[in-house]
Write an enzyme that holds these catalytic residues in place. Structure first.
Site, PDB file in Angstrom:
ATOM      1  N   GLN A 126      35.222  10.840  29.407  1.00  0.00           N
ATOM      2  CA  GLN A 126      35.058  10.090  30.646  1.00  0.00           C
ATOM      3  C   GLN A 126      35.235  10.993  31.862  1.00  0.00           C
ATOM      4  OE1 GLN A 126      38.226   7.320  32.167  1.00  0.00           O
ATOM      5  NE2 GLN A 126      36.686   5.760  31.723  1.00  0.00           N
ATOM      6  N   GLY A 127      34.343  10.860  32.821  1.00  0.00           N
ATOM      7  CA  GLY A 127      34.505  11.604  34.068  1.00  0.00           C
ATOM      8  C   GLY A 127      34.597  10.659  35.247  1.00  0.00           C
ATOM      9  N   SER A 129      38.182   9.859  37.131  1.00  0.00           N
ATOM     10  CA  SER A 129      39.220  10.278  38.085  1.00  0.00           C
ATOM     11  C   SER A 129      38.941  11.662  38.662  1.00  0.00           C
ATOM     12  CB  SER A 129      40.581  10.331  37.393  1.00  0.00           C
ATOM     13  OG  SER A 129      40.924   9.076  36.894  1.00  0.00           O
ATOM     14  N   GLU A 244      37.223  -4.852  26.436  1.00  0.00           N
ATOM     15  CA  GLU A 244      38.264  -4.625  25.443  1.00  0.00           C
ATOM     16  C   GLU A 244      39.364  -5.679  25.539  1.00  0.00           C
ATOM     17  OE1 GLU A 244      38.203  -3.115  22.784  1.00  0.00           O
ATOM     18  OE2 GLU A 244      40.277  -2.667  22.361  1.00  0.00           O
ATOM     19  N   SER A 383      46.641   1.335  36.705  1.00  0.00           N
ATOM     20  CA  SER A 383      48.093   1.370  36.512  1.00  0.00           C
ATOM     21  C   SER A 383      48.688  -0.034  36.606  1.00  0.00           C
ATOM     22  CB  SER A 383      48.737   2.258  37.580  1.00  0.00           C
ATOM     23  OG  SER A 383      48.669   1.604  38.843  1.00  0.00           O
ATOM     24  N   GLU A 385      50.791  -1.122  38.579  1.00  0.00           N
ATOM     25  CA  GLU A 385      50.876  -1.569  39.977  1.00  0.00           C
ATOM     26  C   GLU A 385      49.512  -2.078  40.447  1.00  0.00           C
ATOM     27  OE1 GLU A 385      52.326   1.153  38.688  1.00  0.00           O
ATOM     28  OE2 GLU A 385      54.261   0.148  38.758  1.00  0.00           O
TER      29      GLU A 385
END
Lengths: 398, 386
Positions: A126-127, A129, A244, A383, A385
């Site tokens: 995966q690219g 972030s 998912e 995340s 948060e």
């Protein structure tokens, strides 16, 4: 309301259990139980066994190799998979890029990629972030400039997990700086062997090389590798997130780990008796089991609603992600505590399964690195948060 | 696996929700607390007319033939409305005791009366020193001809003040905490030798301390076999916990809803306080706790009639642990996020907080059930190693 599984579902569970018991290679199972890292060929090998059975990519449309199971059956499949200590399918192939190509790919893209993704003939990474774009992913800066039949890519990606093993990357790149930041992003498939792609290891707290930073210097990518329309990549990436849901909590994984903790706590002596008999430790486990049971039922409610065609906006999905990661972490913490002083030796060669020799008992040899590594569970994929932000806005209307 | 309500269950839910919406606003509830009994006799009749008082009893006994799911539906609605009427004491505890331990003749005699709203009951079991130990009973029952004579004191008997009949536990043999030697008796609340001291509880419900002095009980009023009542007492307590869990979930959902509404309307620093992330995240944690508690109440409904006594006990303990913890969290946060207004009796959120505090205590608190679950080995069996 009937809270039991149907007899067909119970029979299905037995079939899945039986398949795992007779087909999971014992050496892979052993590594999994010991918490050791799997080699690339272990993951490929197991995926091919599943592919032969027709279970390689349960959630894909049936025409591309999916099983046609409803969410309940998928949930049972995952539970049994964890119970057997089978490896998770490579999410980058099976739950991320695969479903995206099924839904948005051209006929040529589907024909080229889908059979290879399913059989792990190619390995995706995966690219998404970047150094400056973590939780605020839409701020990503890696540029793709159109020149004739190609995009020219320049920029840097971070947290490219398995980038060093991967043949291809599904990446988000900026194709426009006009308007909202989400509106200038495209979803591109990038051959990792292209000139100008450079992968450098990023070693994580477990002293292991899972992840990388990836640099792009004038990398030429054919326009035919664009998925969907230019500048529509953001919604395509979001589409994959919902996929998912049935398995996101990994209840089965935490249950299996807790069962293992219990067995191991019977072997460890603490103050002259098995740790498993310490009231304090028992209560600690019991409290986690209580949370896990609640999560399991929440998970079942979500999958039952999904099987009936429920909406993608089910607020309980975020509960699954939040609590699921919390409990995965809690069980690795317990494992660390059971290991006690045996968790102290740095046994990297054992973690990598390059040796069977350990300082202290073998079951304790990976407890600390696995505890460290699981801290990432509440960080990646949005995340905890960010999950809070999402629920506050989408569910509570705050 | 199907979590949807059946047509009948949906109708039951709609009818109780509609009734409580009409008749149980926070202001209306205040007027009921001022009635002589501390609750509304008129509403009790309405519950009877709607068939709610017979929900868990079989149709042969004048009931609805419902199971744990129907109880869950009702108790959740009662929890949302903070219902004051003695449903828990009469239907769940007293009715439950008769259903679990009684003979066919006793059930046929008593359950239809409960269902019709003509008989109020209570479960006189706990004593001053018993805390959460169900076997800890000092009240004695001595053989007297064919009957029995009871002597002892029962404390915090929920709705014992208004009950017509009591199910009283007493010891026919053994030591104070022995599981063997317990018996259950049907005792008329006005029988000679019974004195009751009624009082309000923290949550605006009612309870009584009950003294039994030489109370004579006929042989026909013994529930089950004398000396062997422990299993029944445990089952009554488990049914009670199942019902309380659903009530707690109704209360938690309401605390969450009230709090979120407040965050959207209360302005400080020129903006709704719900725009502050610290408060948003706390509200989300309340939602997570509430959803998890709902799942546990569901689990209790699944397991309360489980045949395997050990599995049943573990599941119910796990449920009480979770309900206790999540109820405490949601309750405390609902006060905190309101700030000062949350502290006043004039405002409703605190009443839910108080009720959830009482629910945590009833039939064993979080620590009690966590210890029990841990002793019993937890929910997940030990696995295999490498």
């Amino acid at each position: 309301m009937d809270l039991r599984f149907t007899s067909e579902e119970i029979a299905f569970r037995a079939e899945v259990r039986d398949f795992f018991e007779s087909n999971l290679p014992p050496d892979i199972r052993r590594k999994q139980v010991l918490g050791q890292r799997l080699a690339k060929e272990d993951i490929v090998n197991w995926q091919r066994i599943l592919n032969k059975k027709g279970w390689a990519c349960p959630l894909w449309p049936v025409e591309y190799g999916g099983t046609g199971w409803d969410a309940v059956r998928y949930f049972i499949f995952k539970e049994e998979s964890y119970r057997a200590y089978a490896p998770d399918a490579l999410s980058h192939n099976i739950t991320q890029s695969g479903p995206v190509i099924c839904a948005f790919g051209t006929p040529e893209q589907k024909e080229f990629f889908l059979p290879k993704l399913r059989n792990m003939d190619i390995w995706m990474c995966q690219g998404f972030s970047e150094p400056g774009s973590g939780s605020d992913l839409a701020s990503l800066k890696t540029r793709a400039v159109r020149e004739g039949d190609h995009y020219i890519i320049n920029g840097q990606k971070l947290w490219t997990t398995n980038g060093h093993r991967a043949d291809w990357m599904y990446g988000l790149v900026r194709t426009s700086t006009d308007g909202k930041k989400q509106a200038g992003i495209s979803y591109l498939l990038i051959d990792m062997k292209s000139p100008g792609v450079q992968v450098r290891p990023v070693v994580t707290l477990d002293n292991d090389h899972h992840t990388n930073e990836t640099f792009f210097e004038n990398v030429k990518v054919p326009v035919s590798n664009l998925i969907g329309e230019e500048n529509k990549g953001w919604s395509i990436a979001k589409f994959a997130l919902g996929n998912e849901r049935a398995g996101i909590a990994k209840v089965g994984l935490s249950k299996a780990r807790l069962a293992l903790v219990k067995a191991l706590a019977q072997r460890v002596e603490a103050d002259g008796r098995p740790l498993a008999e310490s009231p304090r430790f028992r209560e600690k486990m019991a409290l986690i089991e209580t949370e896990l049971k609640a999560l399991e039922i929440t998970n079942m409610m979500v999958v039952a609603a999904m099987a009936k065609g429920g909406s993608k906006q089910d607020p309980r999905t975020s509960v699954l992600k939040l609590k699921g990661s919390e409990l995965q972490q809690a069980t690795t913490e317990l494992m660390l505590e059971v290991a006690g002083p045996h968790a102290m030796a740095n046994q990297h060669e054992f973690l990598e399964a390059r040796t069977g020799e350990t300082v202290g008992p073998d079951w304790a040899g990976t407890s600390s690195p696995n505890y460290y590594f699981n801290r990432a569970v509440s960080i990646f994929g949005g995340s905890s948060e960010i999950q809070h932000n999402i629920v506050a806005k989408a569910v509570l209307g705050l | 696996m199907d979590f949807d309500l059946s047509e009948e269950q949906r109708m039951l839910k709609e009818s109780v929700d509609r009734l409580l919406e009409d008749r149980y606003s926070f202001e209306q509830r205040k007027t009921y607390t001022r009635a002589a009994d501390g609750w509304s006799r008129e509403l009790w009749k309405q519950y009877a007319d709607l068939g709610l008082l017979g929900v868990p009893f079989s149709q042969d006994h004048g009931g609805f033939g419902g199971g744990p799911v129907e109880t869950m539906i009702l108790m959740e609605a009662f929890g949302k409305a903070l219902v004051l009427e003695p449903y828990f004491a009469t239907v769940i505890l007293f009715g439950g005791a008769v259903k679990i331990a009684g003979s066919e003749a006793q059930k046929a005699d008593l359950l239809p009366k409960v269902a019709e709203g003509k008989l109020l009951g209570a479960f006189a079991h706990s004593e001053r020193d018993s805390r959460y130990d169900l076997a800890d009973v000092k009240t004695t029952a001595k053989k007297d001809g064919t009957g029995w004579v009871l002597d002892g004191e029962k404390t915090v008997v929920i709705h014992g003040d208004c009950a017509d009949k009591l199910v009283v536990s007493a010891r026919v043999s053994g030591g104070q905490r022995d599981k063997d030697g317990l018996a259950l008796f049907l005792v008329d609340a006005k029988a000679p030798g019974v004195t009751r001291k009624g009082y309000p509880t923290q949550d605006s419900l009612r309870a009584a301390d009950i003294t039994l002095k030489g109370v004579k009980v006929a042989a026909s009023d013994v529930l089950g076999e004398p000396g062997k009542a422990y299993a029944a007492i445990e089952k009554i307590a488990q049914s009670a916990i199942q019902a309380l869990s659903a009530e707690a979930v109704g209360g938690m959902q309401e605390m969450l809803d009230i709090t979120v509404e407040y965050l959207k309307t209360r302005q400080q620093f020129g903006v709704p306080i719900g725009s502050f992330q610290a408060l948003q995240h706390r509200a989300v944690d309340m939602l997570v706790a509430t959803e998890q508690a709902r799942s546990m109440a569901m689990f209790a409904a699944m397991m309360v009639d489980e045949k395997d006594a050990e599995e049943r006990a573990k599941a119910i303990s796990a449920c009480k642990v979770h309900i206790g913890k999540s109820g405490r969290y949601v309750g405390q946060q609902s006060i905190q996020l309101h700030g000062g207004i949350g502290m006043t009796l004039e405002y409703k959120v605190g009443h839910y907080f108080i009720r959830s505090t009482m629910i945590e205590i009833l039939f064993g608190d979080t620590d009690h059930h966590l210890a029990a679950l841990a002793r019993a080995g937890g929910l997940i069996p030990a696995g295999t190693t490498a």
